[in-house]
Design a protein around this motif. Sequence first.
Motif, PDB file in Angstrom:
ATOM      1  N   THR A   1       0.892  24.592   8.347  1.00  0.00           N
ATOM      2  CA  THR A   1       0.069  23.472   8.782  1.00  0.00           C
ATOM      3  C   THR A   1       0.448  22.216   8.004  1.00  0.00           C
ATOM      4  O   THR A   1       0.893  22.279   6.866  1.00  0.00           O
ATOM      5  CB  THR A   1      -1.430  23.763   8.565  1.00  0.00           C
ATOM      6  OG1 THR A   1      -1.654  24.026   7.188  1.00  0.00           O
ATOM      7  CG2 THR A   1      -1.880  24.941   9.403  1.00  0.00           C
ATOM      8  N   PHE A   2       0.247  21.083   8.622  1.00  0.00           N
ATOM      9  CA  PHE A   2       0.530  19.810   7.982  1.00  0.00           C
ATOM     10  C   PHE A   2      -0.580  19.467   6.988  1.00  0.00           C
ATOM     11  O   PHE A   2      -1.755  19.698   7.263  1.00  0.00           O
ATOM     12  CB  PHE A   2       0.665  18.692   9.021  1.00  0.00           C
ATOM     13  CG  PHE A   2       1.993  18.691   9.714  1.00  0.00           C
ATOM     14  CD1 PHE A   2       3.070  18.002   9.169  1.00  0.00           C
ATOM     15  CD2 PHE A   2       2.178  19.376  10.903  1.00  0.00           C
ATOM     16  CE1 PHE A   2       4.294  17.993   9.800  1.00  0.00           C
ATOM     17  CE2 PHE A   2       3.399  19.370  11.539  1.00  0.00           C
ATOM     18  CZ  PHE A   2       4.464  18.684  10.985  1.00  0.00           C
ATOM     19  N   VAL A   3      -0.189  18.906   5.843  1.00  0.00           N
ATOM     20  CA  VAL A   3      -1.110  18.533   4.775  1.00  0.00           C
ATOM     21  C   VAL A   3      -0.984  17.031   4.544  1.00  0.00           C
ATOM     22  O   VAL A   3       0.122  16.524   4.355  1.00  0.00           O
ATOM     23  CB  VAL A   3      -0.761  19.302   3.482  1.00  0.00           C
ATOM     24  CG1 VAL A   3      -1.621  18.847   2.327  1.00  0.00           C
ATOM     25  CG2 VAL A   3      -0.896  20.800   3.698  1.00  0.00           C
ATOM     26  N   PRO A   4      -2.115  16.287   4.530  1.00  0.00           N
ATOM     27  CA  PRO A   4      -2.034  14.843   4.290  1.00  0.00           C
ATOM     28  C   PRO A   4      -1.715  14.539   2.832  1.00  0.00           C
ATOM     29  O   PRO A   4      -2.253  15.170   1.925  1.00  0.00           O
ATOM     30  CB  PRO A   4      -3.430  14.345   4.662  1.00  0.00           C
ATOM     31  CG  PRO A   4      -4.319  15.526   4.509  1.00  0.00           C
ATOM     32  CD  PRO A   4      -3.481  16.732   4.788  1.00  0.00           C
ATOM     33  N   ILE A   5      -0.798  13.569   2.611  1.00  0.00           N
ATOM     34  CA  ILE A   5      -0.445  13.190   1.239  1.00  0.00           C
ATOM     35  C   ILE A   5      -0.610  11.695   0.993  1.00  0.00           C
ATOM     36  O   ILE A   5      -0.535  11.252  -0.135  1.00  0.00           O
ATOM     37  CB  ILE A   5       0.996  13.611   0.873  1.00  0.00           C
ATOM     38  CG1 ILE A   5       2.008  12.940   1.788  1.00  0.00           C
ATOM     39  CG2 ILE A   5       1.138  15.105   0.860  1.00  0.00           C
ATOM     40  CD1 ILE A   5       3.418  13.002   1.274  1.00  0.00           C
ATOM     41  N   CYS A   6      -0.838  10.920   2.054  1.00  0.00           N
ATOM     42  CA  CYS A   6      -0.935   9.472   1.898  1.00  0.00           C
ATOM     43  C   CYS A   6      -1.735   8.905   3.072  1.00  0.00           C
ATOM     44  O   CYS A   6      -1.592   9.370   4.203  1.00  0.00           O
ATOM     45  CB  CYS A   6       0.475   8.876   1.877  1.00  0.00           C
ATOM     46  SG  CYS A   6       0.557   7.098   1.757  1.00  0.00           S
ATOM     47  N   ALA A   7      -2.565   7.894   2.784  1.00  0.00           N
ATOM     48  CA  ALA A   7      -3.327   7.217   3.828  1.00  0.00           C
ATOM     49  C   ALA A   7      -2.872   5.768   3.907  1.00  0.00           C
ATOM     50  O   ALA A   7      -2.645   5.123   2.888  1.00  0.00           O
ATOM     51  CB  ALA A   7      -4.819   7.284   3.528  1.00  0.00           C
ATOM     52  N   ILE A   8      -2.730   5.277   5.144  1.00  0.00           N
ATOM     53  CA  ILE A   8      -2.232   3.924   5.384  1.00  0.00           C
ATOM     54  C   ILE A   8      -3.218   3.205   6.302  1.00  0.00           C
ATOM     55  O   ILE A   8      -3.482   3.659   7.417  1.00  0.00           O
ATOM     56  CB  ILE A   8      -0.840   3.960   6.047  1.00  0.00           C
ATOM     57  CG1 ILE A   8       0.126   4.818   5.242  1.00  0.00           C
ATOM     58  CG2 ILE A   8      -0.291   2.550   6.239  1.00  0.00           C
ATOM     59  CD1 ILE A   8       1.386   5.208   5.988  1.00  0.00           C
ATOM     60  N   GLU A   9      -3.750   2.077   5.824  1.00  0.00           N
ATOM     61  CA  GLU A   9      -4.662   1.264   6.639  1.00  0.00           C
ATOM     62  C   GLU A   9      -3.833   0.254   7.418  1.00  0.00           C
ATOM     63  O   GLU A   9      -3.070  -0.504   6.822  1.00  0.00           O
ATOM     64  CB  GLU A   9      -5.659   0.547   5.738  1.00  0.00           C
ATOM     65  CG  GLU A   9      -6.637  -0.318   6.493  1.00  0.00           C
ATOM     66  CD  GLU A   9      -7.575  -1.041   5.558  1.00  0.00           C
ATOM     67  OE1 GLU A   9      -8.553  -0.423   5.119  1.00  0.00           O
ATOM     68  OE2 GLU A   9      -7.289  -2.215   5.256  1.00  0.00           O
ATOM     69  N   CYS A  10      -3.972   0.268   8.731  1.00  0.00           N
ATOM     70  CA  CYS A  10      -3.153  -0.601   9.582  1.00  0.00           C
ATOM     71  C   CYS A  10      -4.033  -1.513  10.432  1.00  0.00           C
ATOM     72  O   CYS A  10      -5.028  -1.079  10.998  1.00  0.00           O
ATOM     73  CB  CYS A  10      -2.290   0.247  10.505  1.00  0.00           C
ATOM     74  SG  CYS A  10      -1.137   1.311   9.611  1.00  0.00           S
ATOM     75  N   ARG A  11      -3.622  -2.759  10.500  1.00  0.00           N
ATOM     76  CA  ARG A  11      -4.282  -3.754  11.349  1.00  0.00           C
ATOM     77  C   ARG A  11      -3.194  -4.369  12.234  1.00  0.00           C
ATOM     78  O   ARG A  11      -2.397  -5.166  11.765  1.00  0.00           O
ATOM     79  CB  ARG A  11      -4.957  -4.824  10.498  1.00  0.00           C
ATOM     80  CG  ARG A  11      -6.077  -4.289   9.635  1.00  0.00           C
ATOM     81  CD  ARG A  11      -6.556  -5.329   8.640  1.00  0.00           C
ATOM     82  NE  ARG A  11      -7.439  -4.733   7.671  1.00  0.00           N
ATOM     83  CZ  ARG A  11      -8.767  -4.813   7.700  1.00  0.00           C
ATOM     84  NH1 ARG A  11      -9.361  -5.477   8.662  1.00  0.00           N
ATOM     85  NH2 ARG A  11      -9.490  -4.234   6.782  1.00  0.00           N
ATOM     86  N   GLY A  12      -3.132  -3.926  13.492  1.00  0.00           N
ATOM     87  CA  GLY A  12      -2.146  -4.460  14.417  1.00  0.00           C
ATOM     88  C   GLY A  12      -0.757  -3.869  14.268  1.00  0.00           C
ATOM     89  O   GLY A  12       0.210  -4.417  14.779  1.00  0.00           O
ATOM     90  N   ILE A  13      -0.636  -2.765  13.559  1.00  0.00           N
ATOM     91  CA  ILE A  13       0.643  -2.065  13.364  1.00  0.00           C
ATOM     92  C   ILE A  13       0.394  -0.577  13.582  1.00  0.00           C
ATOM     93  O   ILE A  13      -0.639  -0.056  13.175  1.00  0.00           O
ATOM     94  CB  ILE A  13       1.192  -2.257  11.935  1.00  0.00           C
ATOM     95  CG1 ILE A  13       1.552  -3.713  11.677  1.00  0.00           C
ATOM     96  CG2 ILE A  13       2.402  -1.365  11.685  1.00  0.00           C
ATOM     97  CD1 ILE A  13       2.014  -3.995  10.252  1.00  0.00           C
ATOM     98  N   GLU A  14       1.348   0.090  14.199  1.00  0.00           N
ATOM     99  CA  GLU A  14       1.266   1.538  14.360  1.00  0.00           C
ATOM    100  C   GLU A  14       2.518   2.188  13.783  1.00  0.00           C
ATOM    101  O   GLU A  14       3.596   2.088  14.372  1.00  0.00           O
ATOM    102  CB  GLU A  14       1.123   1.903  15.835  1.00  0.00           C
ATOM    103  CG  GLU A  14       0.921   3.380  16.050  1.00  0.00           C
ATOM    104  CD  GLU A  14       0.725   3.725  17.512  1.00  0.00           C
ATOM    105  OE1 GLU A  14       1.192   4.810  17.905  1.00  0.00           O
ATOM    106  OE2 GLU A  14       0.140   2.913  18.254  1.00  0.00           O
ATOM    107  N   PRO A  15       2.409   2.843  12.613  1.00  0.00           N
ATOM    108  CA  PRO A  15       3.573   3.568  12.095  1.00  0.00           C
ATOM    109  C   PRO A  15       3.756   4.845  12.912  1.00  0.00           C
ATOM    110  O   PRO A  15       2.776   5.506  13.253  1.00  0.00           O
ATOM    111  CB  PRO A  15       3.186   3.886  10.643  1.00  0.00           C
ATOM    112  CG  PRO A  15       1.706   3.887  10.630  1.00  0.00           C
ATOM    113  CD  PRO A  15       1.268   2.937  11.704  1.00  0.00           C
TER     114      PRO A  15
END
Length: 179
Positions: A111-125
């Motif tokens: 299973t995938f494990v989260p390691i980083c959170a990214i706050e985006c405003r008007g951008i989609e990584p």
Amino acid sequence: MVVFLLCIKADLDQVASLSLKPGANLCLSIKNPLSDFEVREKITIDTSEFVEQEPGSREPAHHFHIKWEGSKKKSTMTILSEAEAKSALKKASKKSKSIDLSPRPLGQSGTFVPICAIECRGIEPYKFHCLGNEFIVETEGGAKFEDDVDLSEGDWAEYDEENDLSVSVENFESKLMAV
């Protein structure tokens, strides 16, 4: 504002944890969420430095910004600290309260494990690219490998001399998920 989680999975051998280095550069491909043709491939973000703000700017501090064609405002991306991520995830969804970004085993279930959170405003990584030196590997014997942990080709192996262990990370995969 949308929060994206960078999640990873891998097959681990004698590895206790795999985590991002504090202040590591991240390489991401991004797109304009309002347009399919506006993309930027492999932008590099220095997570240890914020972009200088213009005097009088009302934008929050951020690590990256871009002004898409035809847009009046800059779109921004901020790499969140662990505390900021927990706060943002609680606001985003009541189900996200249990998400933990601290170093830990990746779990053997694939299973995938989260390691980083990214706050985006008007951008989609939409894609993460390994640069070759952004991860820390801690062995089951307690030794840490911080230099030359290159997962850009999906595999990494080393020998822990202190504990007489052969350690490896194989079949490394990553994905970005919107919360």
